[in-house]
Design an enzyme around this catalytic site. Structure first.
Site, PDB file in Angstrom:
ATOM      1  N   ASP A 186       2.935  31.373 100.288  1.00 21.23           N
ATOM      2  CA  ASP A 186       2.729  32.928 100.448  1.00 21.23           C
ATOM      3  C   ASP A 186       2.818  32.971 102.179  1.00 21.23           C
ATOM      4  O   ASP A 186       2.620  32.027 102.551  1.00 21.23           O
ATOM      5  CB  ASP A 186       1.237  33.420  99.936  1.00 21.23           C
ATOM      6  CG  ASP A 186       1.042  34.889 100.328  1.00 21.23           C
ATOM      7  OD1 ASP A 186       1.965  35.588 100.053  1.00 21.23           O
ATOM      8  OD2 ASP A 186       0.095  35.241 100.911  1.00 21.23           O
ATOM      9  N   SER A 187       2.832  34.232 102.522  1.00 28.19           N
ATOM     10  CA  SER A 187       2.831  34.720 103.787  1.00 28.19           C
ATOM     11  C   SER A 187       1.199  34.337 104.153  1.00 28.19           C
ATOM     12  O   SER A 187       1.347  34.336 105.766  1.00 28.19           O
ATOM     13  CB  SER A 187       3.138  36.210 103.997  1.00 28.19           C
ATOM     14  OG  SER A 187       1.931  36.866 103.686  1.00 28.19           O
TER      15      SER A 187
ATOM     16  N   CYS B  73       4.262  35.246  96.422  1.00 31.59           N
ATOM     17  CA  CYS B  73       4.366  36.334  97.215  1.00 31.59           C
ATOM     18  C   CYS B  73       5.581  37.186  96.480  1.00 31.59           C
ATOM     19  O   CYS B  73       6.713  36.876  96.445  1.00 31.59           O
ATOM     20  CB  CYS B  73       4.637  36.009  98.516  1.00 31.59           C
ATOM     21  SG  CYS B  73       5.073  36.958  99.758  1.00 31.59           S
TER      22      CYS B  73
ATOM     23  N   GLU C 110      -6.520  40.369 104.515  1.00 34.81           N
ATOM     24  CA  GLU C 110      -6.834  39.122 105.611  1.00 34.81           C
ATOM     25  C   GLU C 110      -7.834  39.215 106.287  1.00 34.81           C
ATOM     26  O   GLU C 110      -8.373  38.183 106.826  1.00 34.81           O
ATOM     27  CB  GLU C 110      -5.395  39.107 106.336  1.00 34.81           C
ATOM     28  CG  GLU C 110      -4.107  38.683 105.380  1.00 34.81           C
ATOM     29  CD  GLU C 110      -3.707  37.115 105.198  1.00 34.81           C
ATOM     30  OE1 GLU C 110      -4.217  36.262 106.093  1.00 34.81           O
ATOM     31  OE2 GLU C 110      -3.057  36.770 104.187  1.00 34.81           O
TER      32      GLU C 110
ATOM     33  N   CYS D 251       1.897  42.675  94.749  1.00 36.50           N
ATOM     34  CA  CYS D 251       1.577  41.828  95.884  1.00 36.50           C
ATOM     35  C   CYS D 251       0.432  40.897  95.654  1.00 36.50           C
ATOM     36  O   CYS D 251      -0.640  41.469  94.955  1.00 36.50           O
ATOM     37  CB  CYS D 251       1.125  42.770  97.205  1.00 36.50           C
ATOM     38  SG  CYS D 251       0.731  41.628  98.633  1.00 36.50           S
TER      39      CYS D 251
ATOM     40  N   HIS E  31      -1.816  39.520  97.427  1.00 37.42           N
ATOM     41  CA  HIS E  31      -2.999  39.863  98.117  1.00 37.42           C
ATOM     42  C   HIS E  31      -3.800  40.791  97.160  1.00 37.42           C
ATOM     43  O   HIS E  31      -5.013  41.151  97.337  1.00 37.42           O
ATOM     44  CB  HIS E  31      -2.883  40.453  99.503  1.00 37.42           C
ATOM     45  CG  HIS E  31      -2.333  39.501 100.358  1.00 37.42           C
ATOM     46  ND1 HIS E  31      -1.130  38.828 100.698  1.00 37.42           N
ATOM     47  CD2 HIS E  31      -3.001  39.106 101.577  1.00 37.42           C
ATOM     48  CE1 HIS E  31      -1.179  38.175 101.600  1.00 37.42           C
ATOM     49  NE2 HIS E  31      -2.321  38.319 102.344  1.00 37.42           N
TER      50      HIS E  31
HETATM   51  N1  DGL Z   1       1.200  38.496  99.303  1.00 34.79           N
HETATM   52  C1  DGL Z   1       2.350  39.006  99.828  1.00 34.79           C
HETATM   53  C2  DGL Z   1       3.238  39.454  98.676  1.00 34.79           C
HETATM   54  O1  DGL Z   1       2.774  39.361  97.492  1.00 34.79           O
HETATM   55  C3  DGL Z   1       1.956  39.636 101.269  1.00 34.79           C
HETATM   56  C4  DGL Z   1       3.084  40.037 101.921  1.00 34.79           C
HETATM   57  C5  DGL Z   1       2.901  40.092 103.212  1.00 34.79           C
HETATM   58  O2  DGL Z   1       2.683  39.101 104.063  1.00 34.79           O
HETATM   59  O3  DGL Z   1       3.000  41.287 103.781  1.00 34.79           O
HETATM   60  O4  DGL Z   1       3.986  40.367  98.815  1.00 34.79           O
END
Ligand code: DGL
Length: 278
Positions: free
Chosen positions: A6-7, A69, A169, A201, A203
């Site tokens: 993931d990011s 992600c 975050e 997402c 997150h």
């Molecule tokens: N968890 C990522 C997603 O599902 C976050 C993306 C981001 O870094 O903006 O899209």
């Protein structure tokens, strides 16, 4: 071994669900915390980051990949499959779409990053699956679980929520300001009377309670993290020798703390240097 990426820390919602179902699962996780968020970056940059993330995981023993992600799944899945044709690569979007269609009564909301929503992937996949289902049910009596629930028309309403990732975050999930932002993003979906909402997402499960509250408790929430783990387990793709490694491109004490709080366990964060030289 599975490589999950993931990011940032959002993919840990996938890890948490995996550990809930398979406590001794073996995996290597990569969170690109030095470059998060991805969701407001250009397509080219997101694809480049995706390829660098995957290369790192493969050099650290990954033999399959879970793109934990939605942004990477929306933008980079084809590039990843082209680069690694020998690997099983699971995205988070397809399972979430299937799960949403199995519960909706006809109005599905989708929230995600700007890149995910802007890609239009959810509308395409939701309509594709509905079209396929309609074809099957028109031709034969072969009515799947999904078919029983889905009318031939599913309304899809989308909303980008670019502030959610930085709030998560930062660990700002319970603040009143966060609740206000959640309500503001979700009020159009509430007014549109959606019955199902895809948390598009990884997150967002960290804001699940707040989202449920804002959209109304009668709306069924589909968590793409749970959806992908169910597929992963049913595909028999989870090794259980207990190797669990957590790499981050930035190991600031703050992100590690939030990661541990979310996972309810101590982790040993390892620093990942990207790109790897092959
Ligand atoms: N968890 C990522 C997603 O599902 C976050 C993306 C981001 O870094 O903006 O899209």
């Amino acid at each position: 071994m599975i490589g999950i990426f993931d990011s940032g820390i959002g993919g840990l919602t996938v890890v948490r669900e995996l550990l809930r179902q398979v406590p001794d699962a073996s995996f290597v996780y990569l969170g690109d915390t030095a470059r998060t968020p991805y969701g407001n970056k250009s397509r080219e940059t997101i694809i480049r980051y995706a390829l660098e993330d995957a290369a790192f995981l493969v050099t650290h023993g990954a033999t399959s990949l879970v793109i934990a992600c939605n942004t990477l799944s929306a933008v980079a899945v084809s590039a990843l499959r082209e680069a690694y044709p020998q690997l099983v690569i699971l995205d988070v979007i397809t399972p979430a779409v299937e799960d949403a269609l199995s519960v909706t009564r006809g109005a599905v909301g989708v929230i995600g990053t700007r890149a995910t929503i802007g890609s239009g992937i959810y509308q395409v996949l939701l309509n594709d699956v509905v079209a396929k289902i309609s074809e099957v049910s028109d031709k034969a009596q072969d009515v799947s679980v999904v078919t029983r629930r889905v009318s031939h028309n599913v309304r899809v309403l989308t909303q980008a929520c670019p502030l959610f990732v930085p709030l998560v975050e930062e660990g700002w999930t319970k603040q009143v300001e966060t609740m206000r932002i959640v309500r503001r993003y979700l009020s159009p979906l509430r007014r549109a009377q959606i019955d199902t909402l895809i948390l598009g997402c990884t997150h967002y499960p960290m804001l699940k309670t707040q989202i449920a509250h804002a959209v109304g408790t009668r709306v069924c929430l589909v968590d793409s993290a749970e959806s992908v783990v169910t597929r992963l387990i049913s595909a028999g793709g989870v090794g259980t020798n207990g190797v669990q490694r957590y790499f981050f491109t930035d190991t600031s004490a703050h992100s590690v703390l939030i990661a541990q709080r979310w996972l309810h366990r101590k982790i040993l964060p390892e620093l990942a240097m990207l790109p790897v030289s092959l």
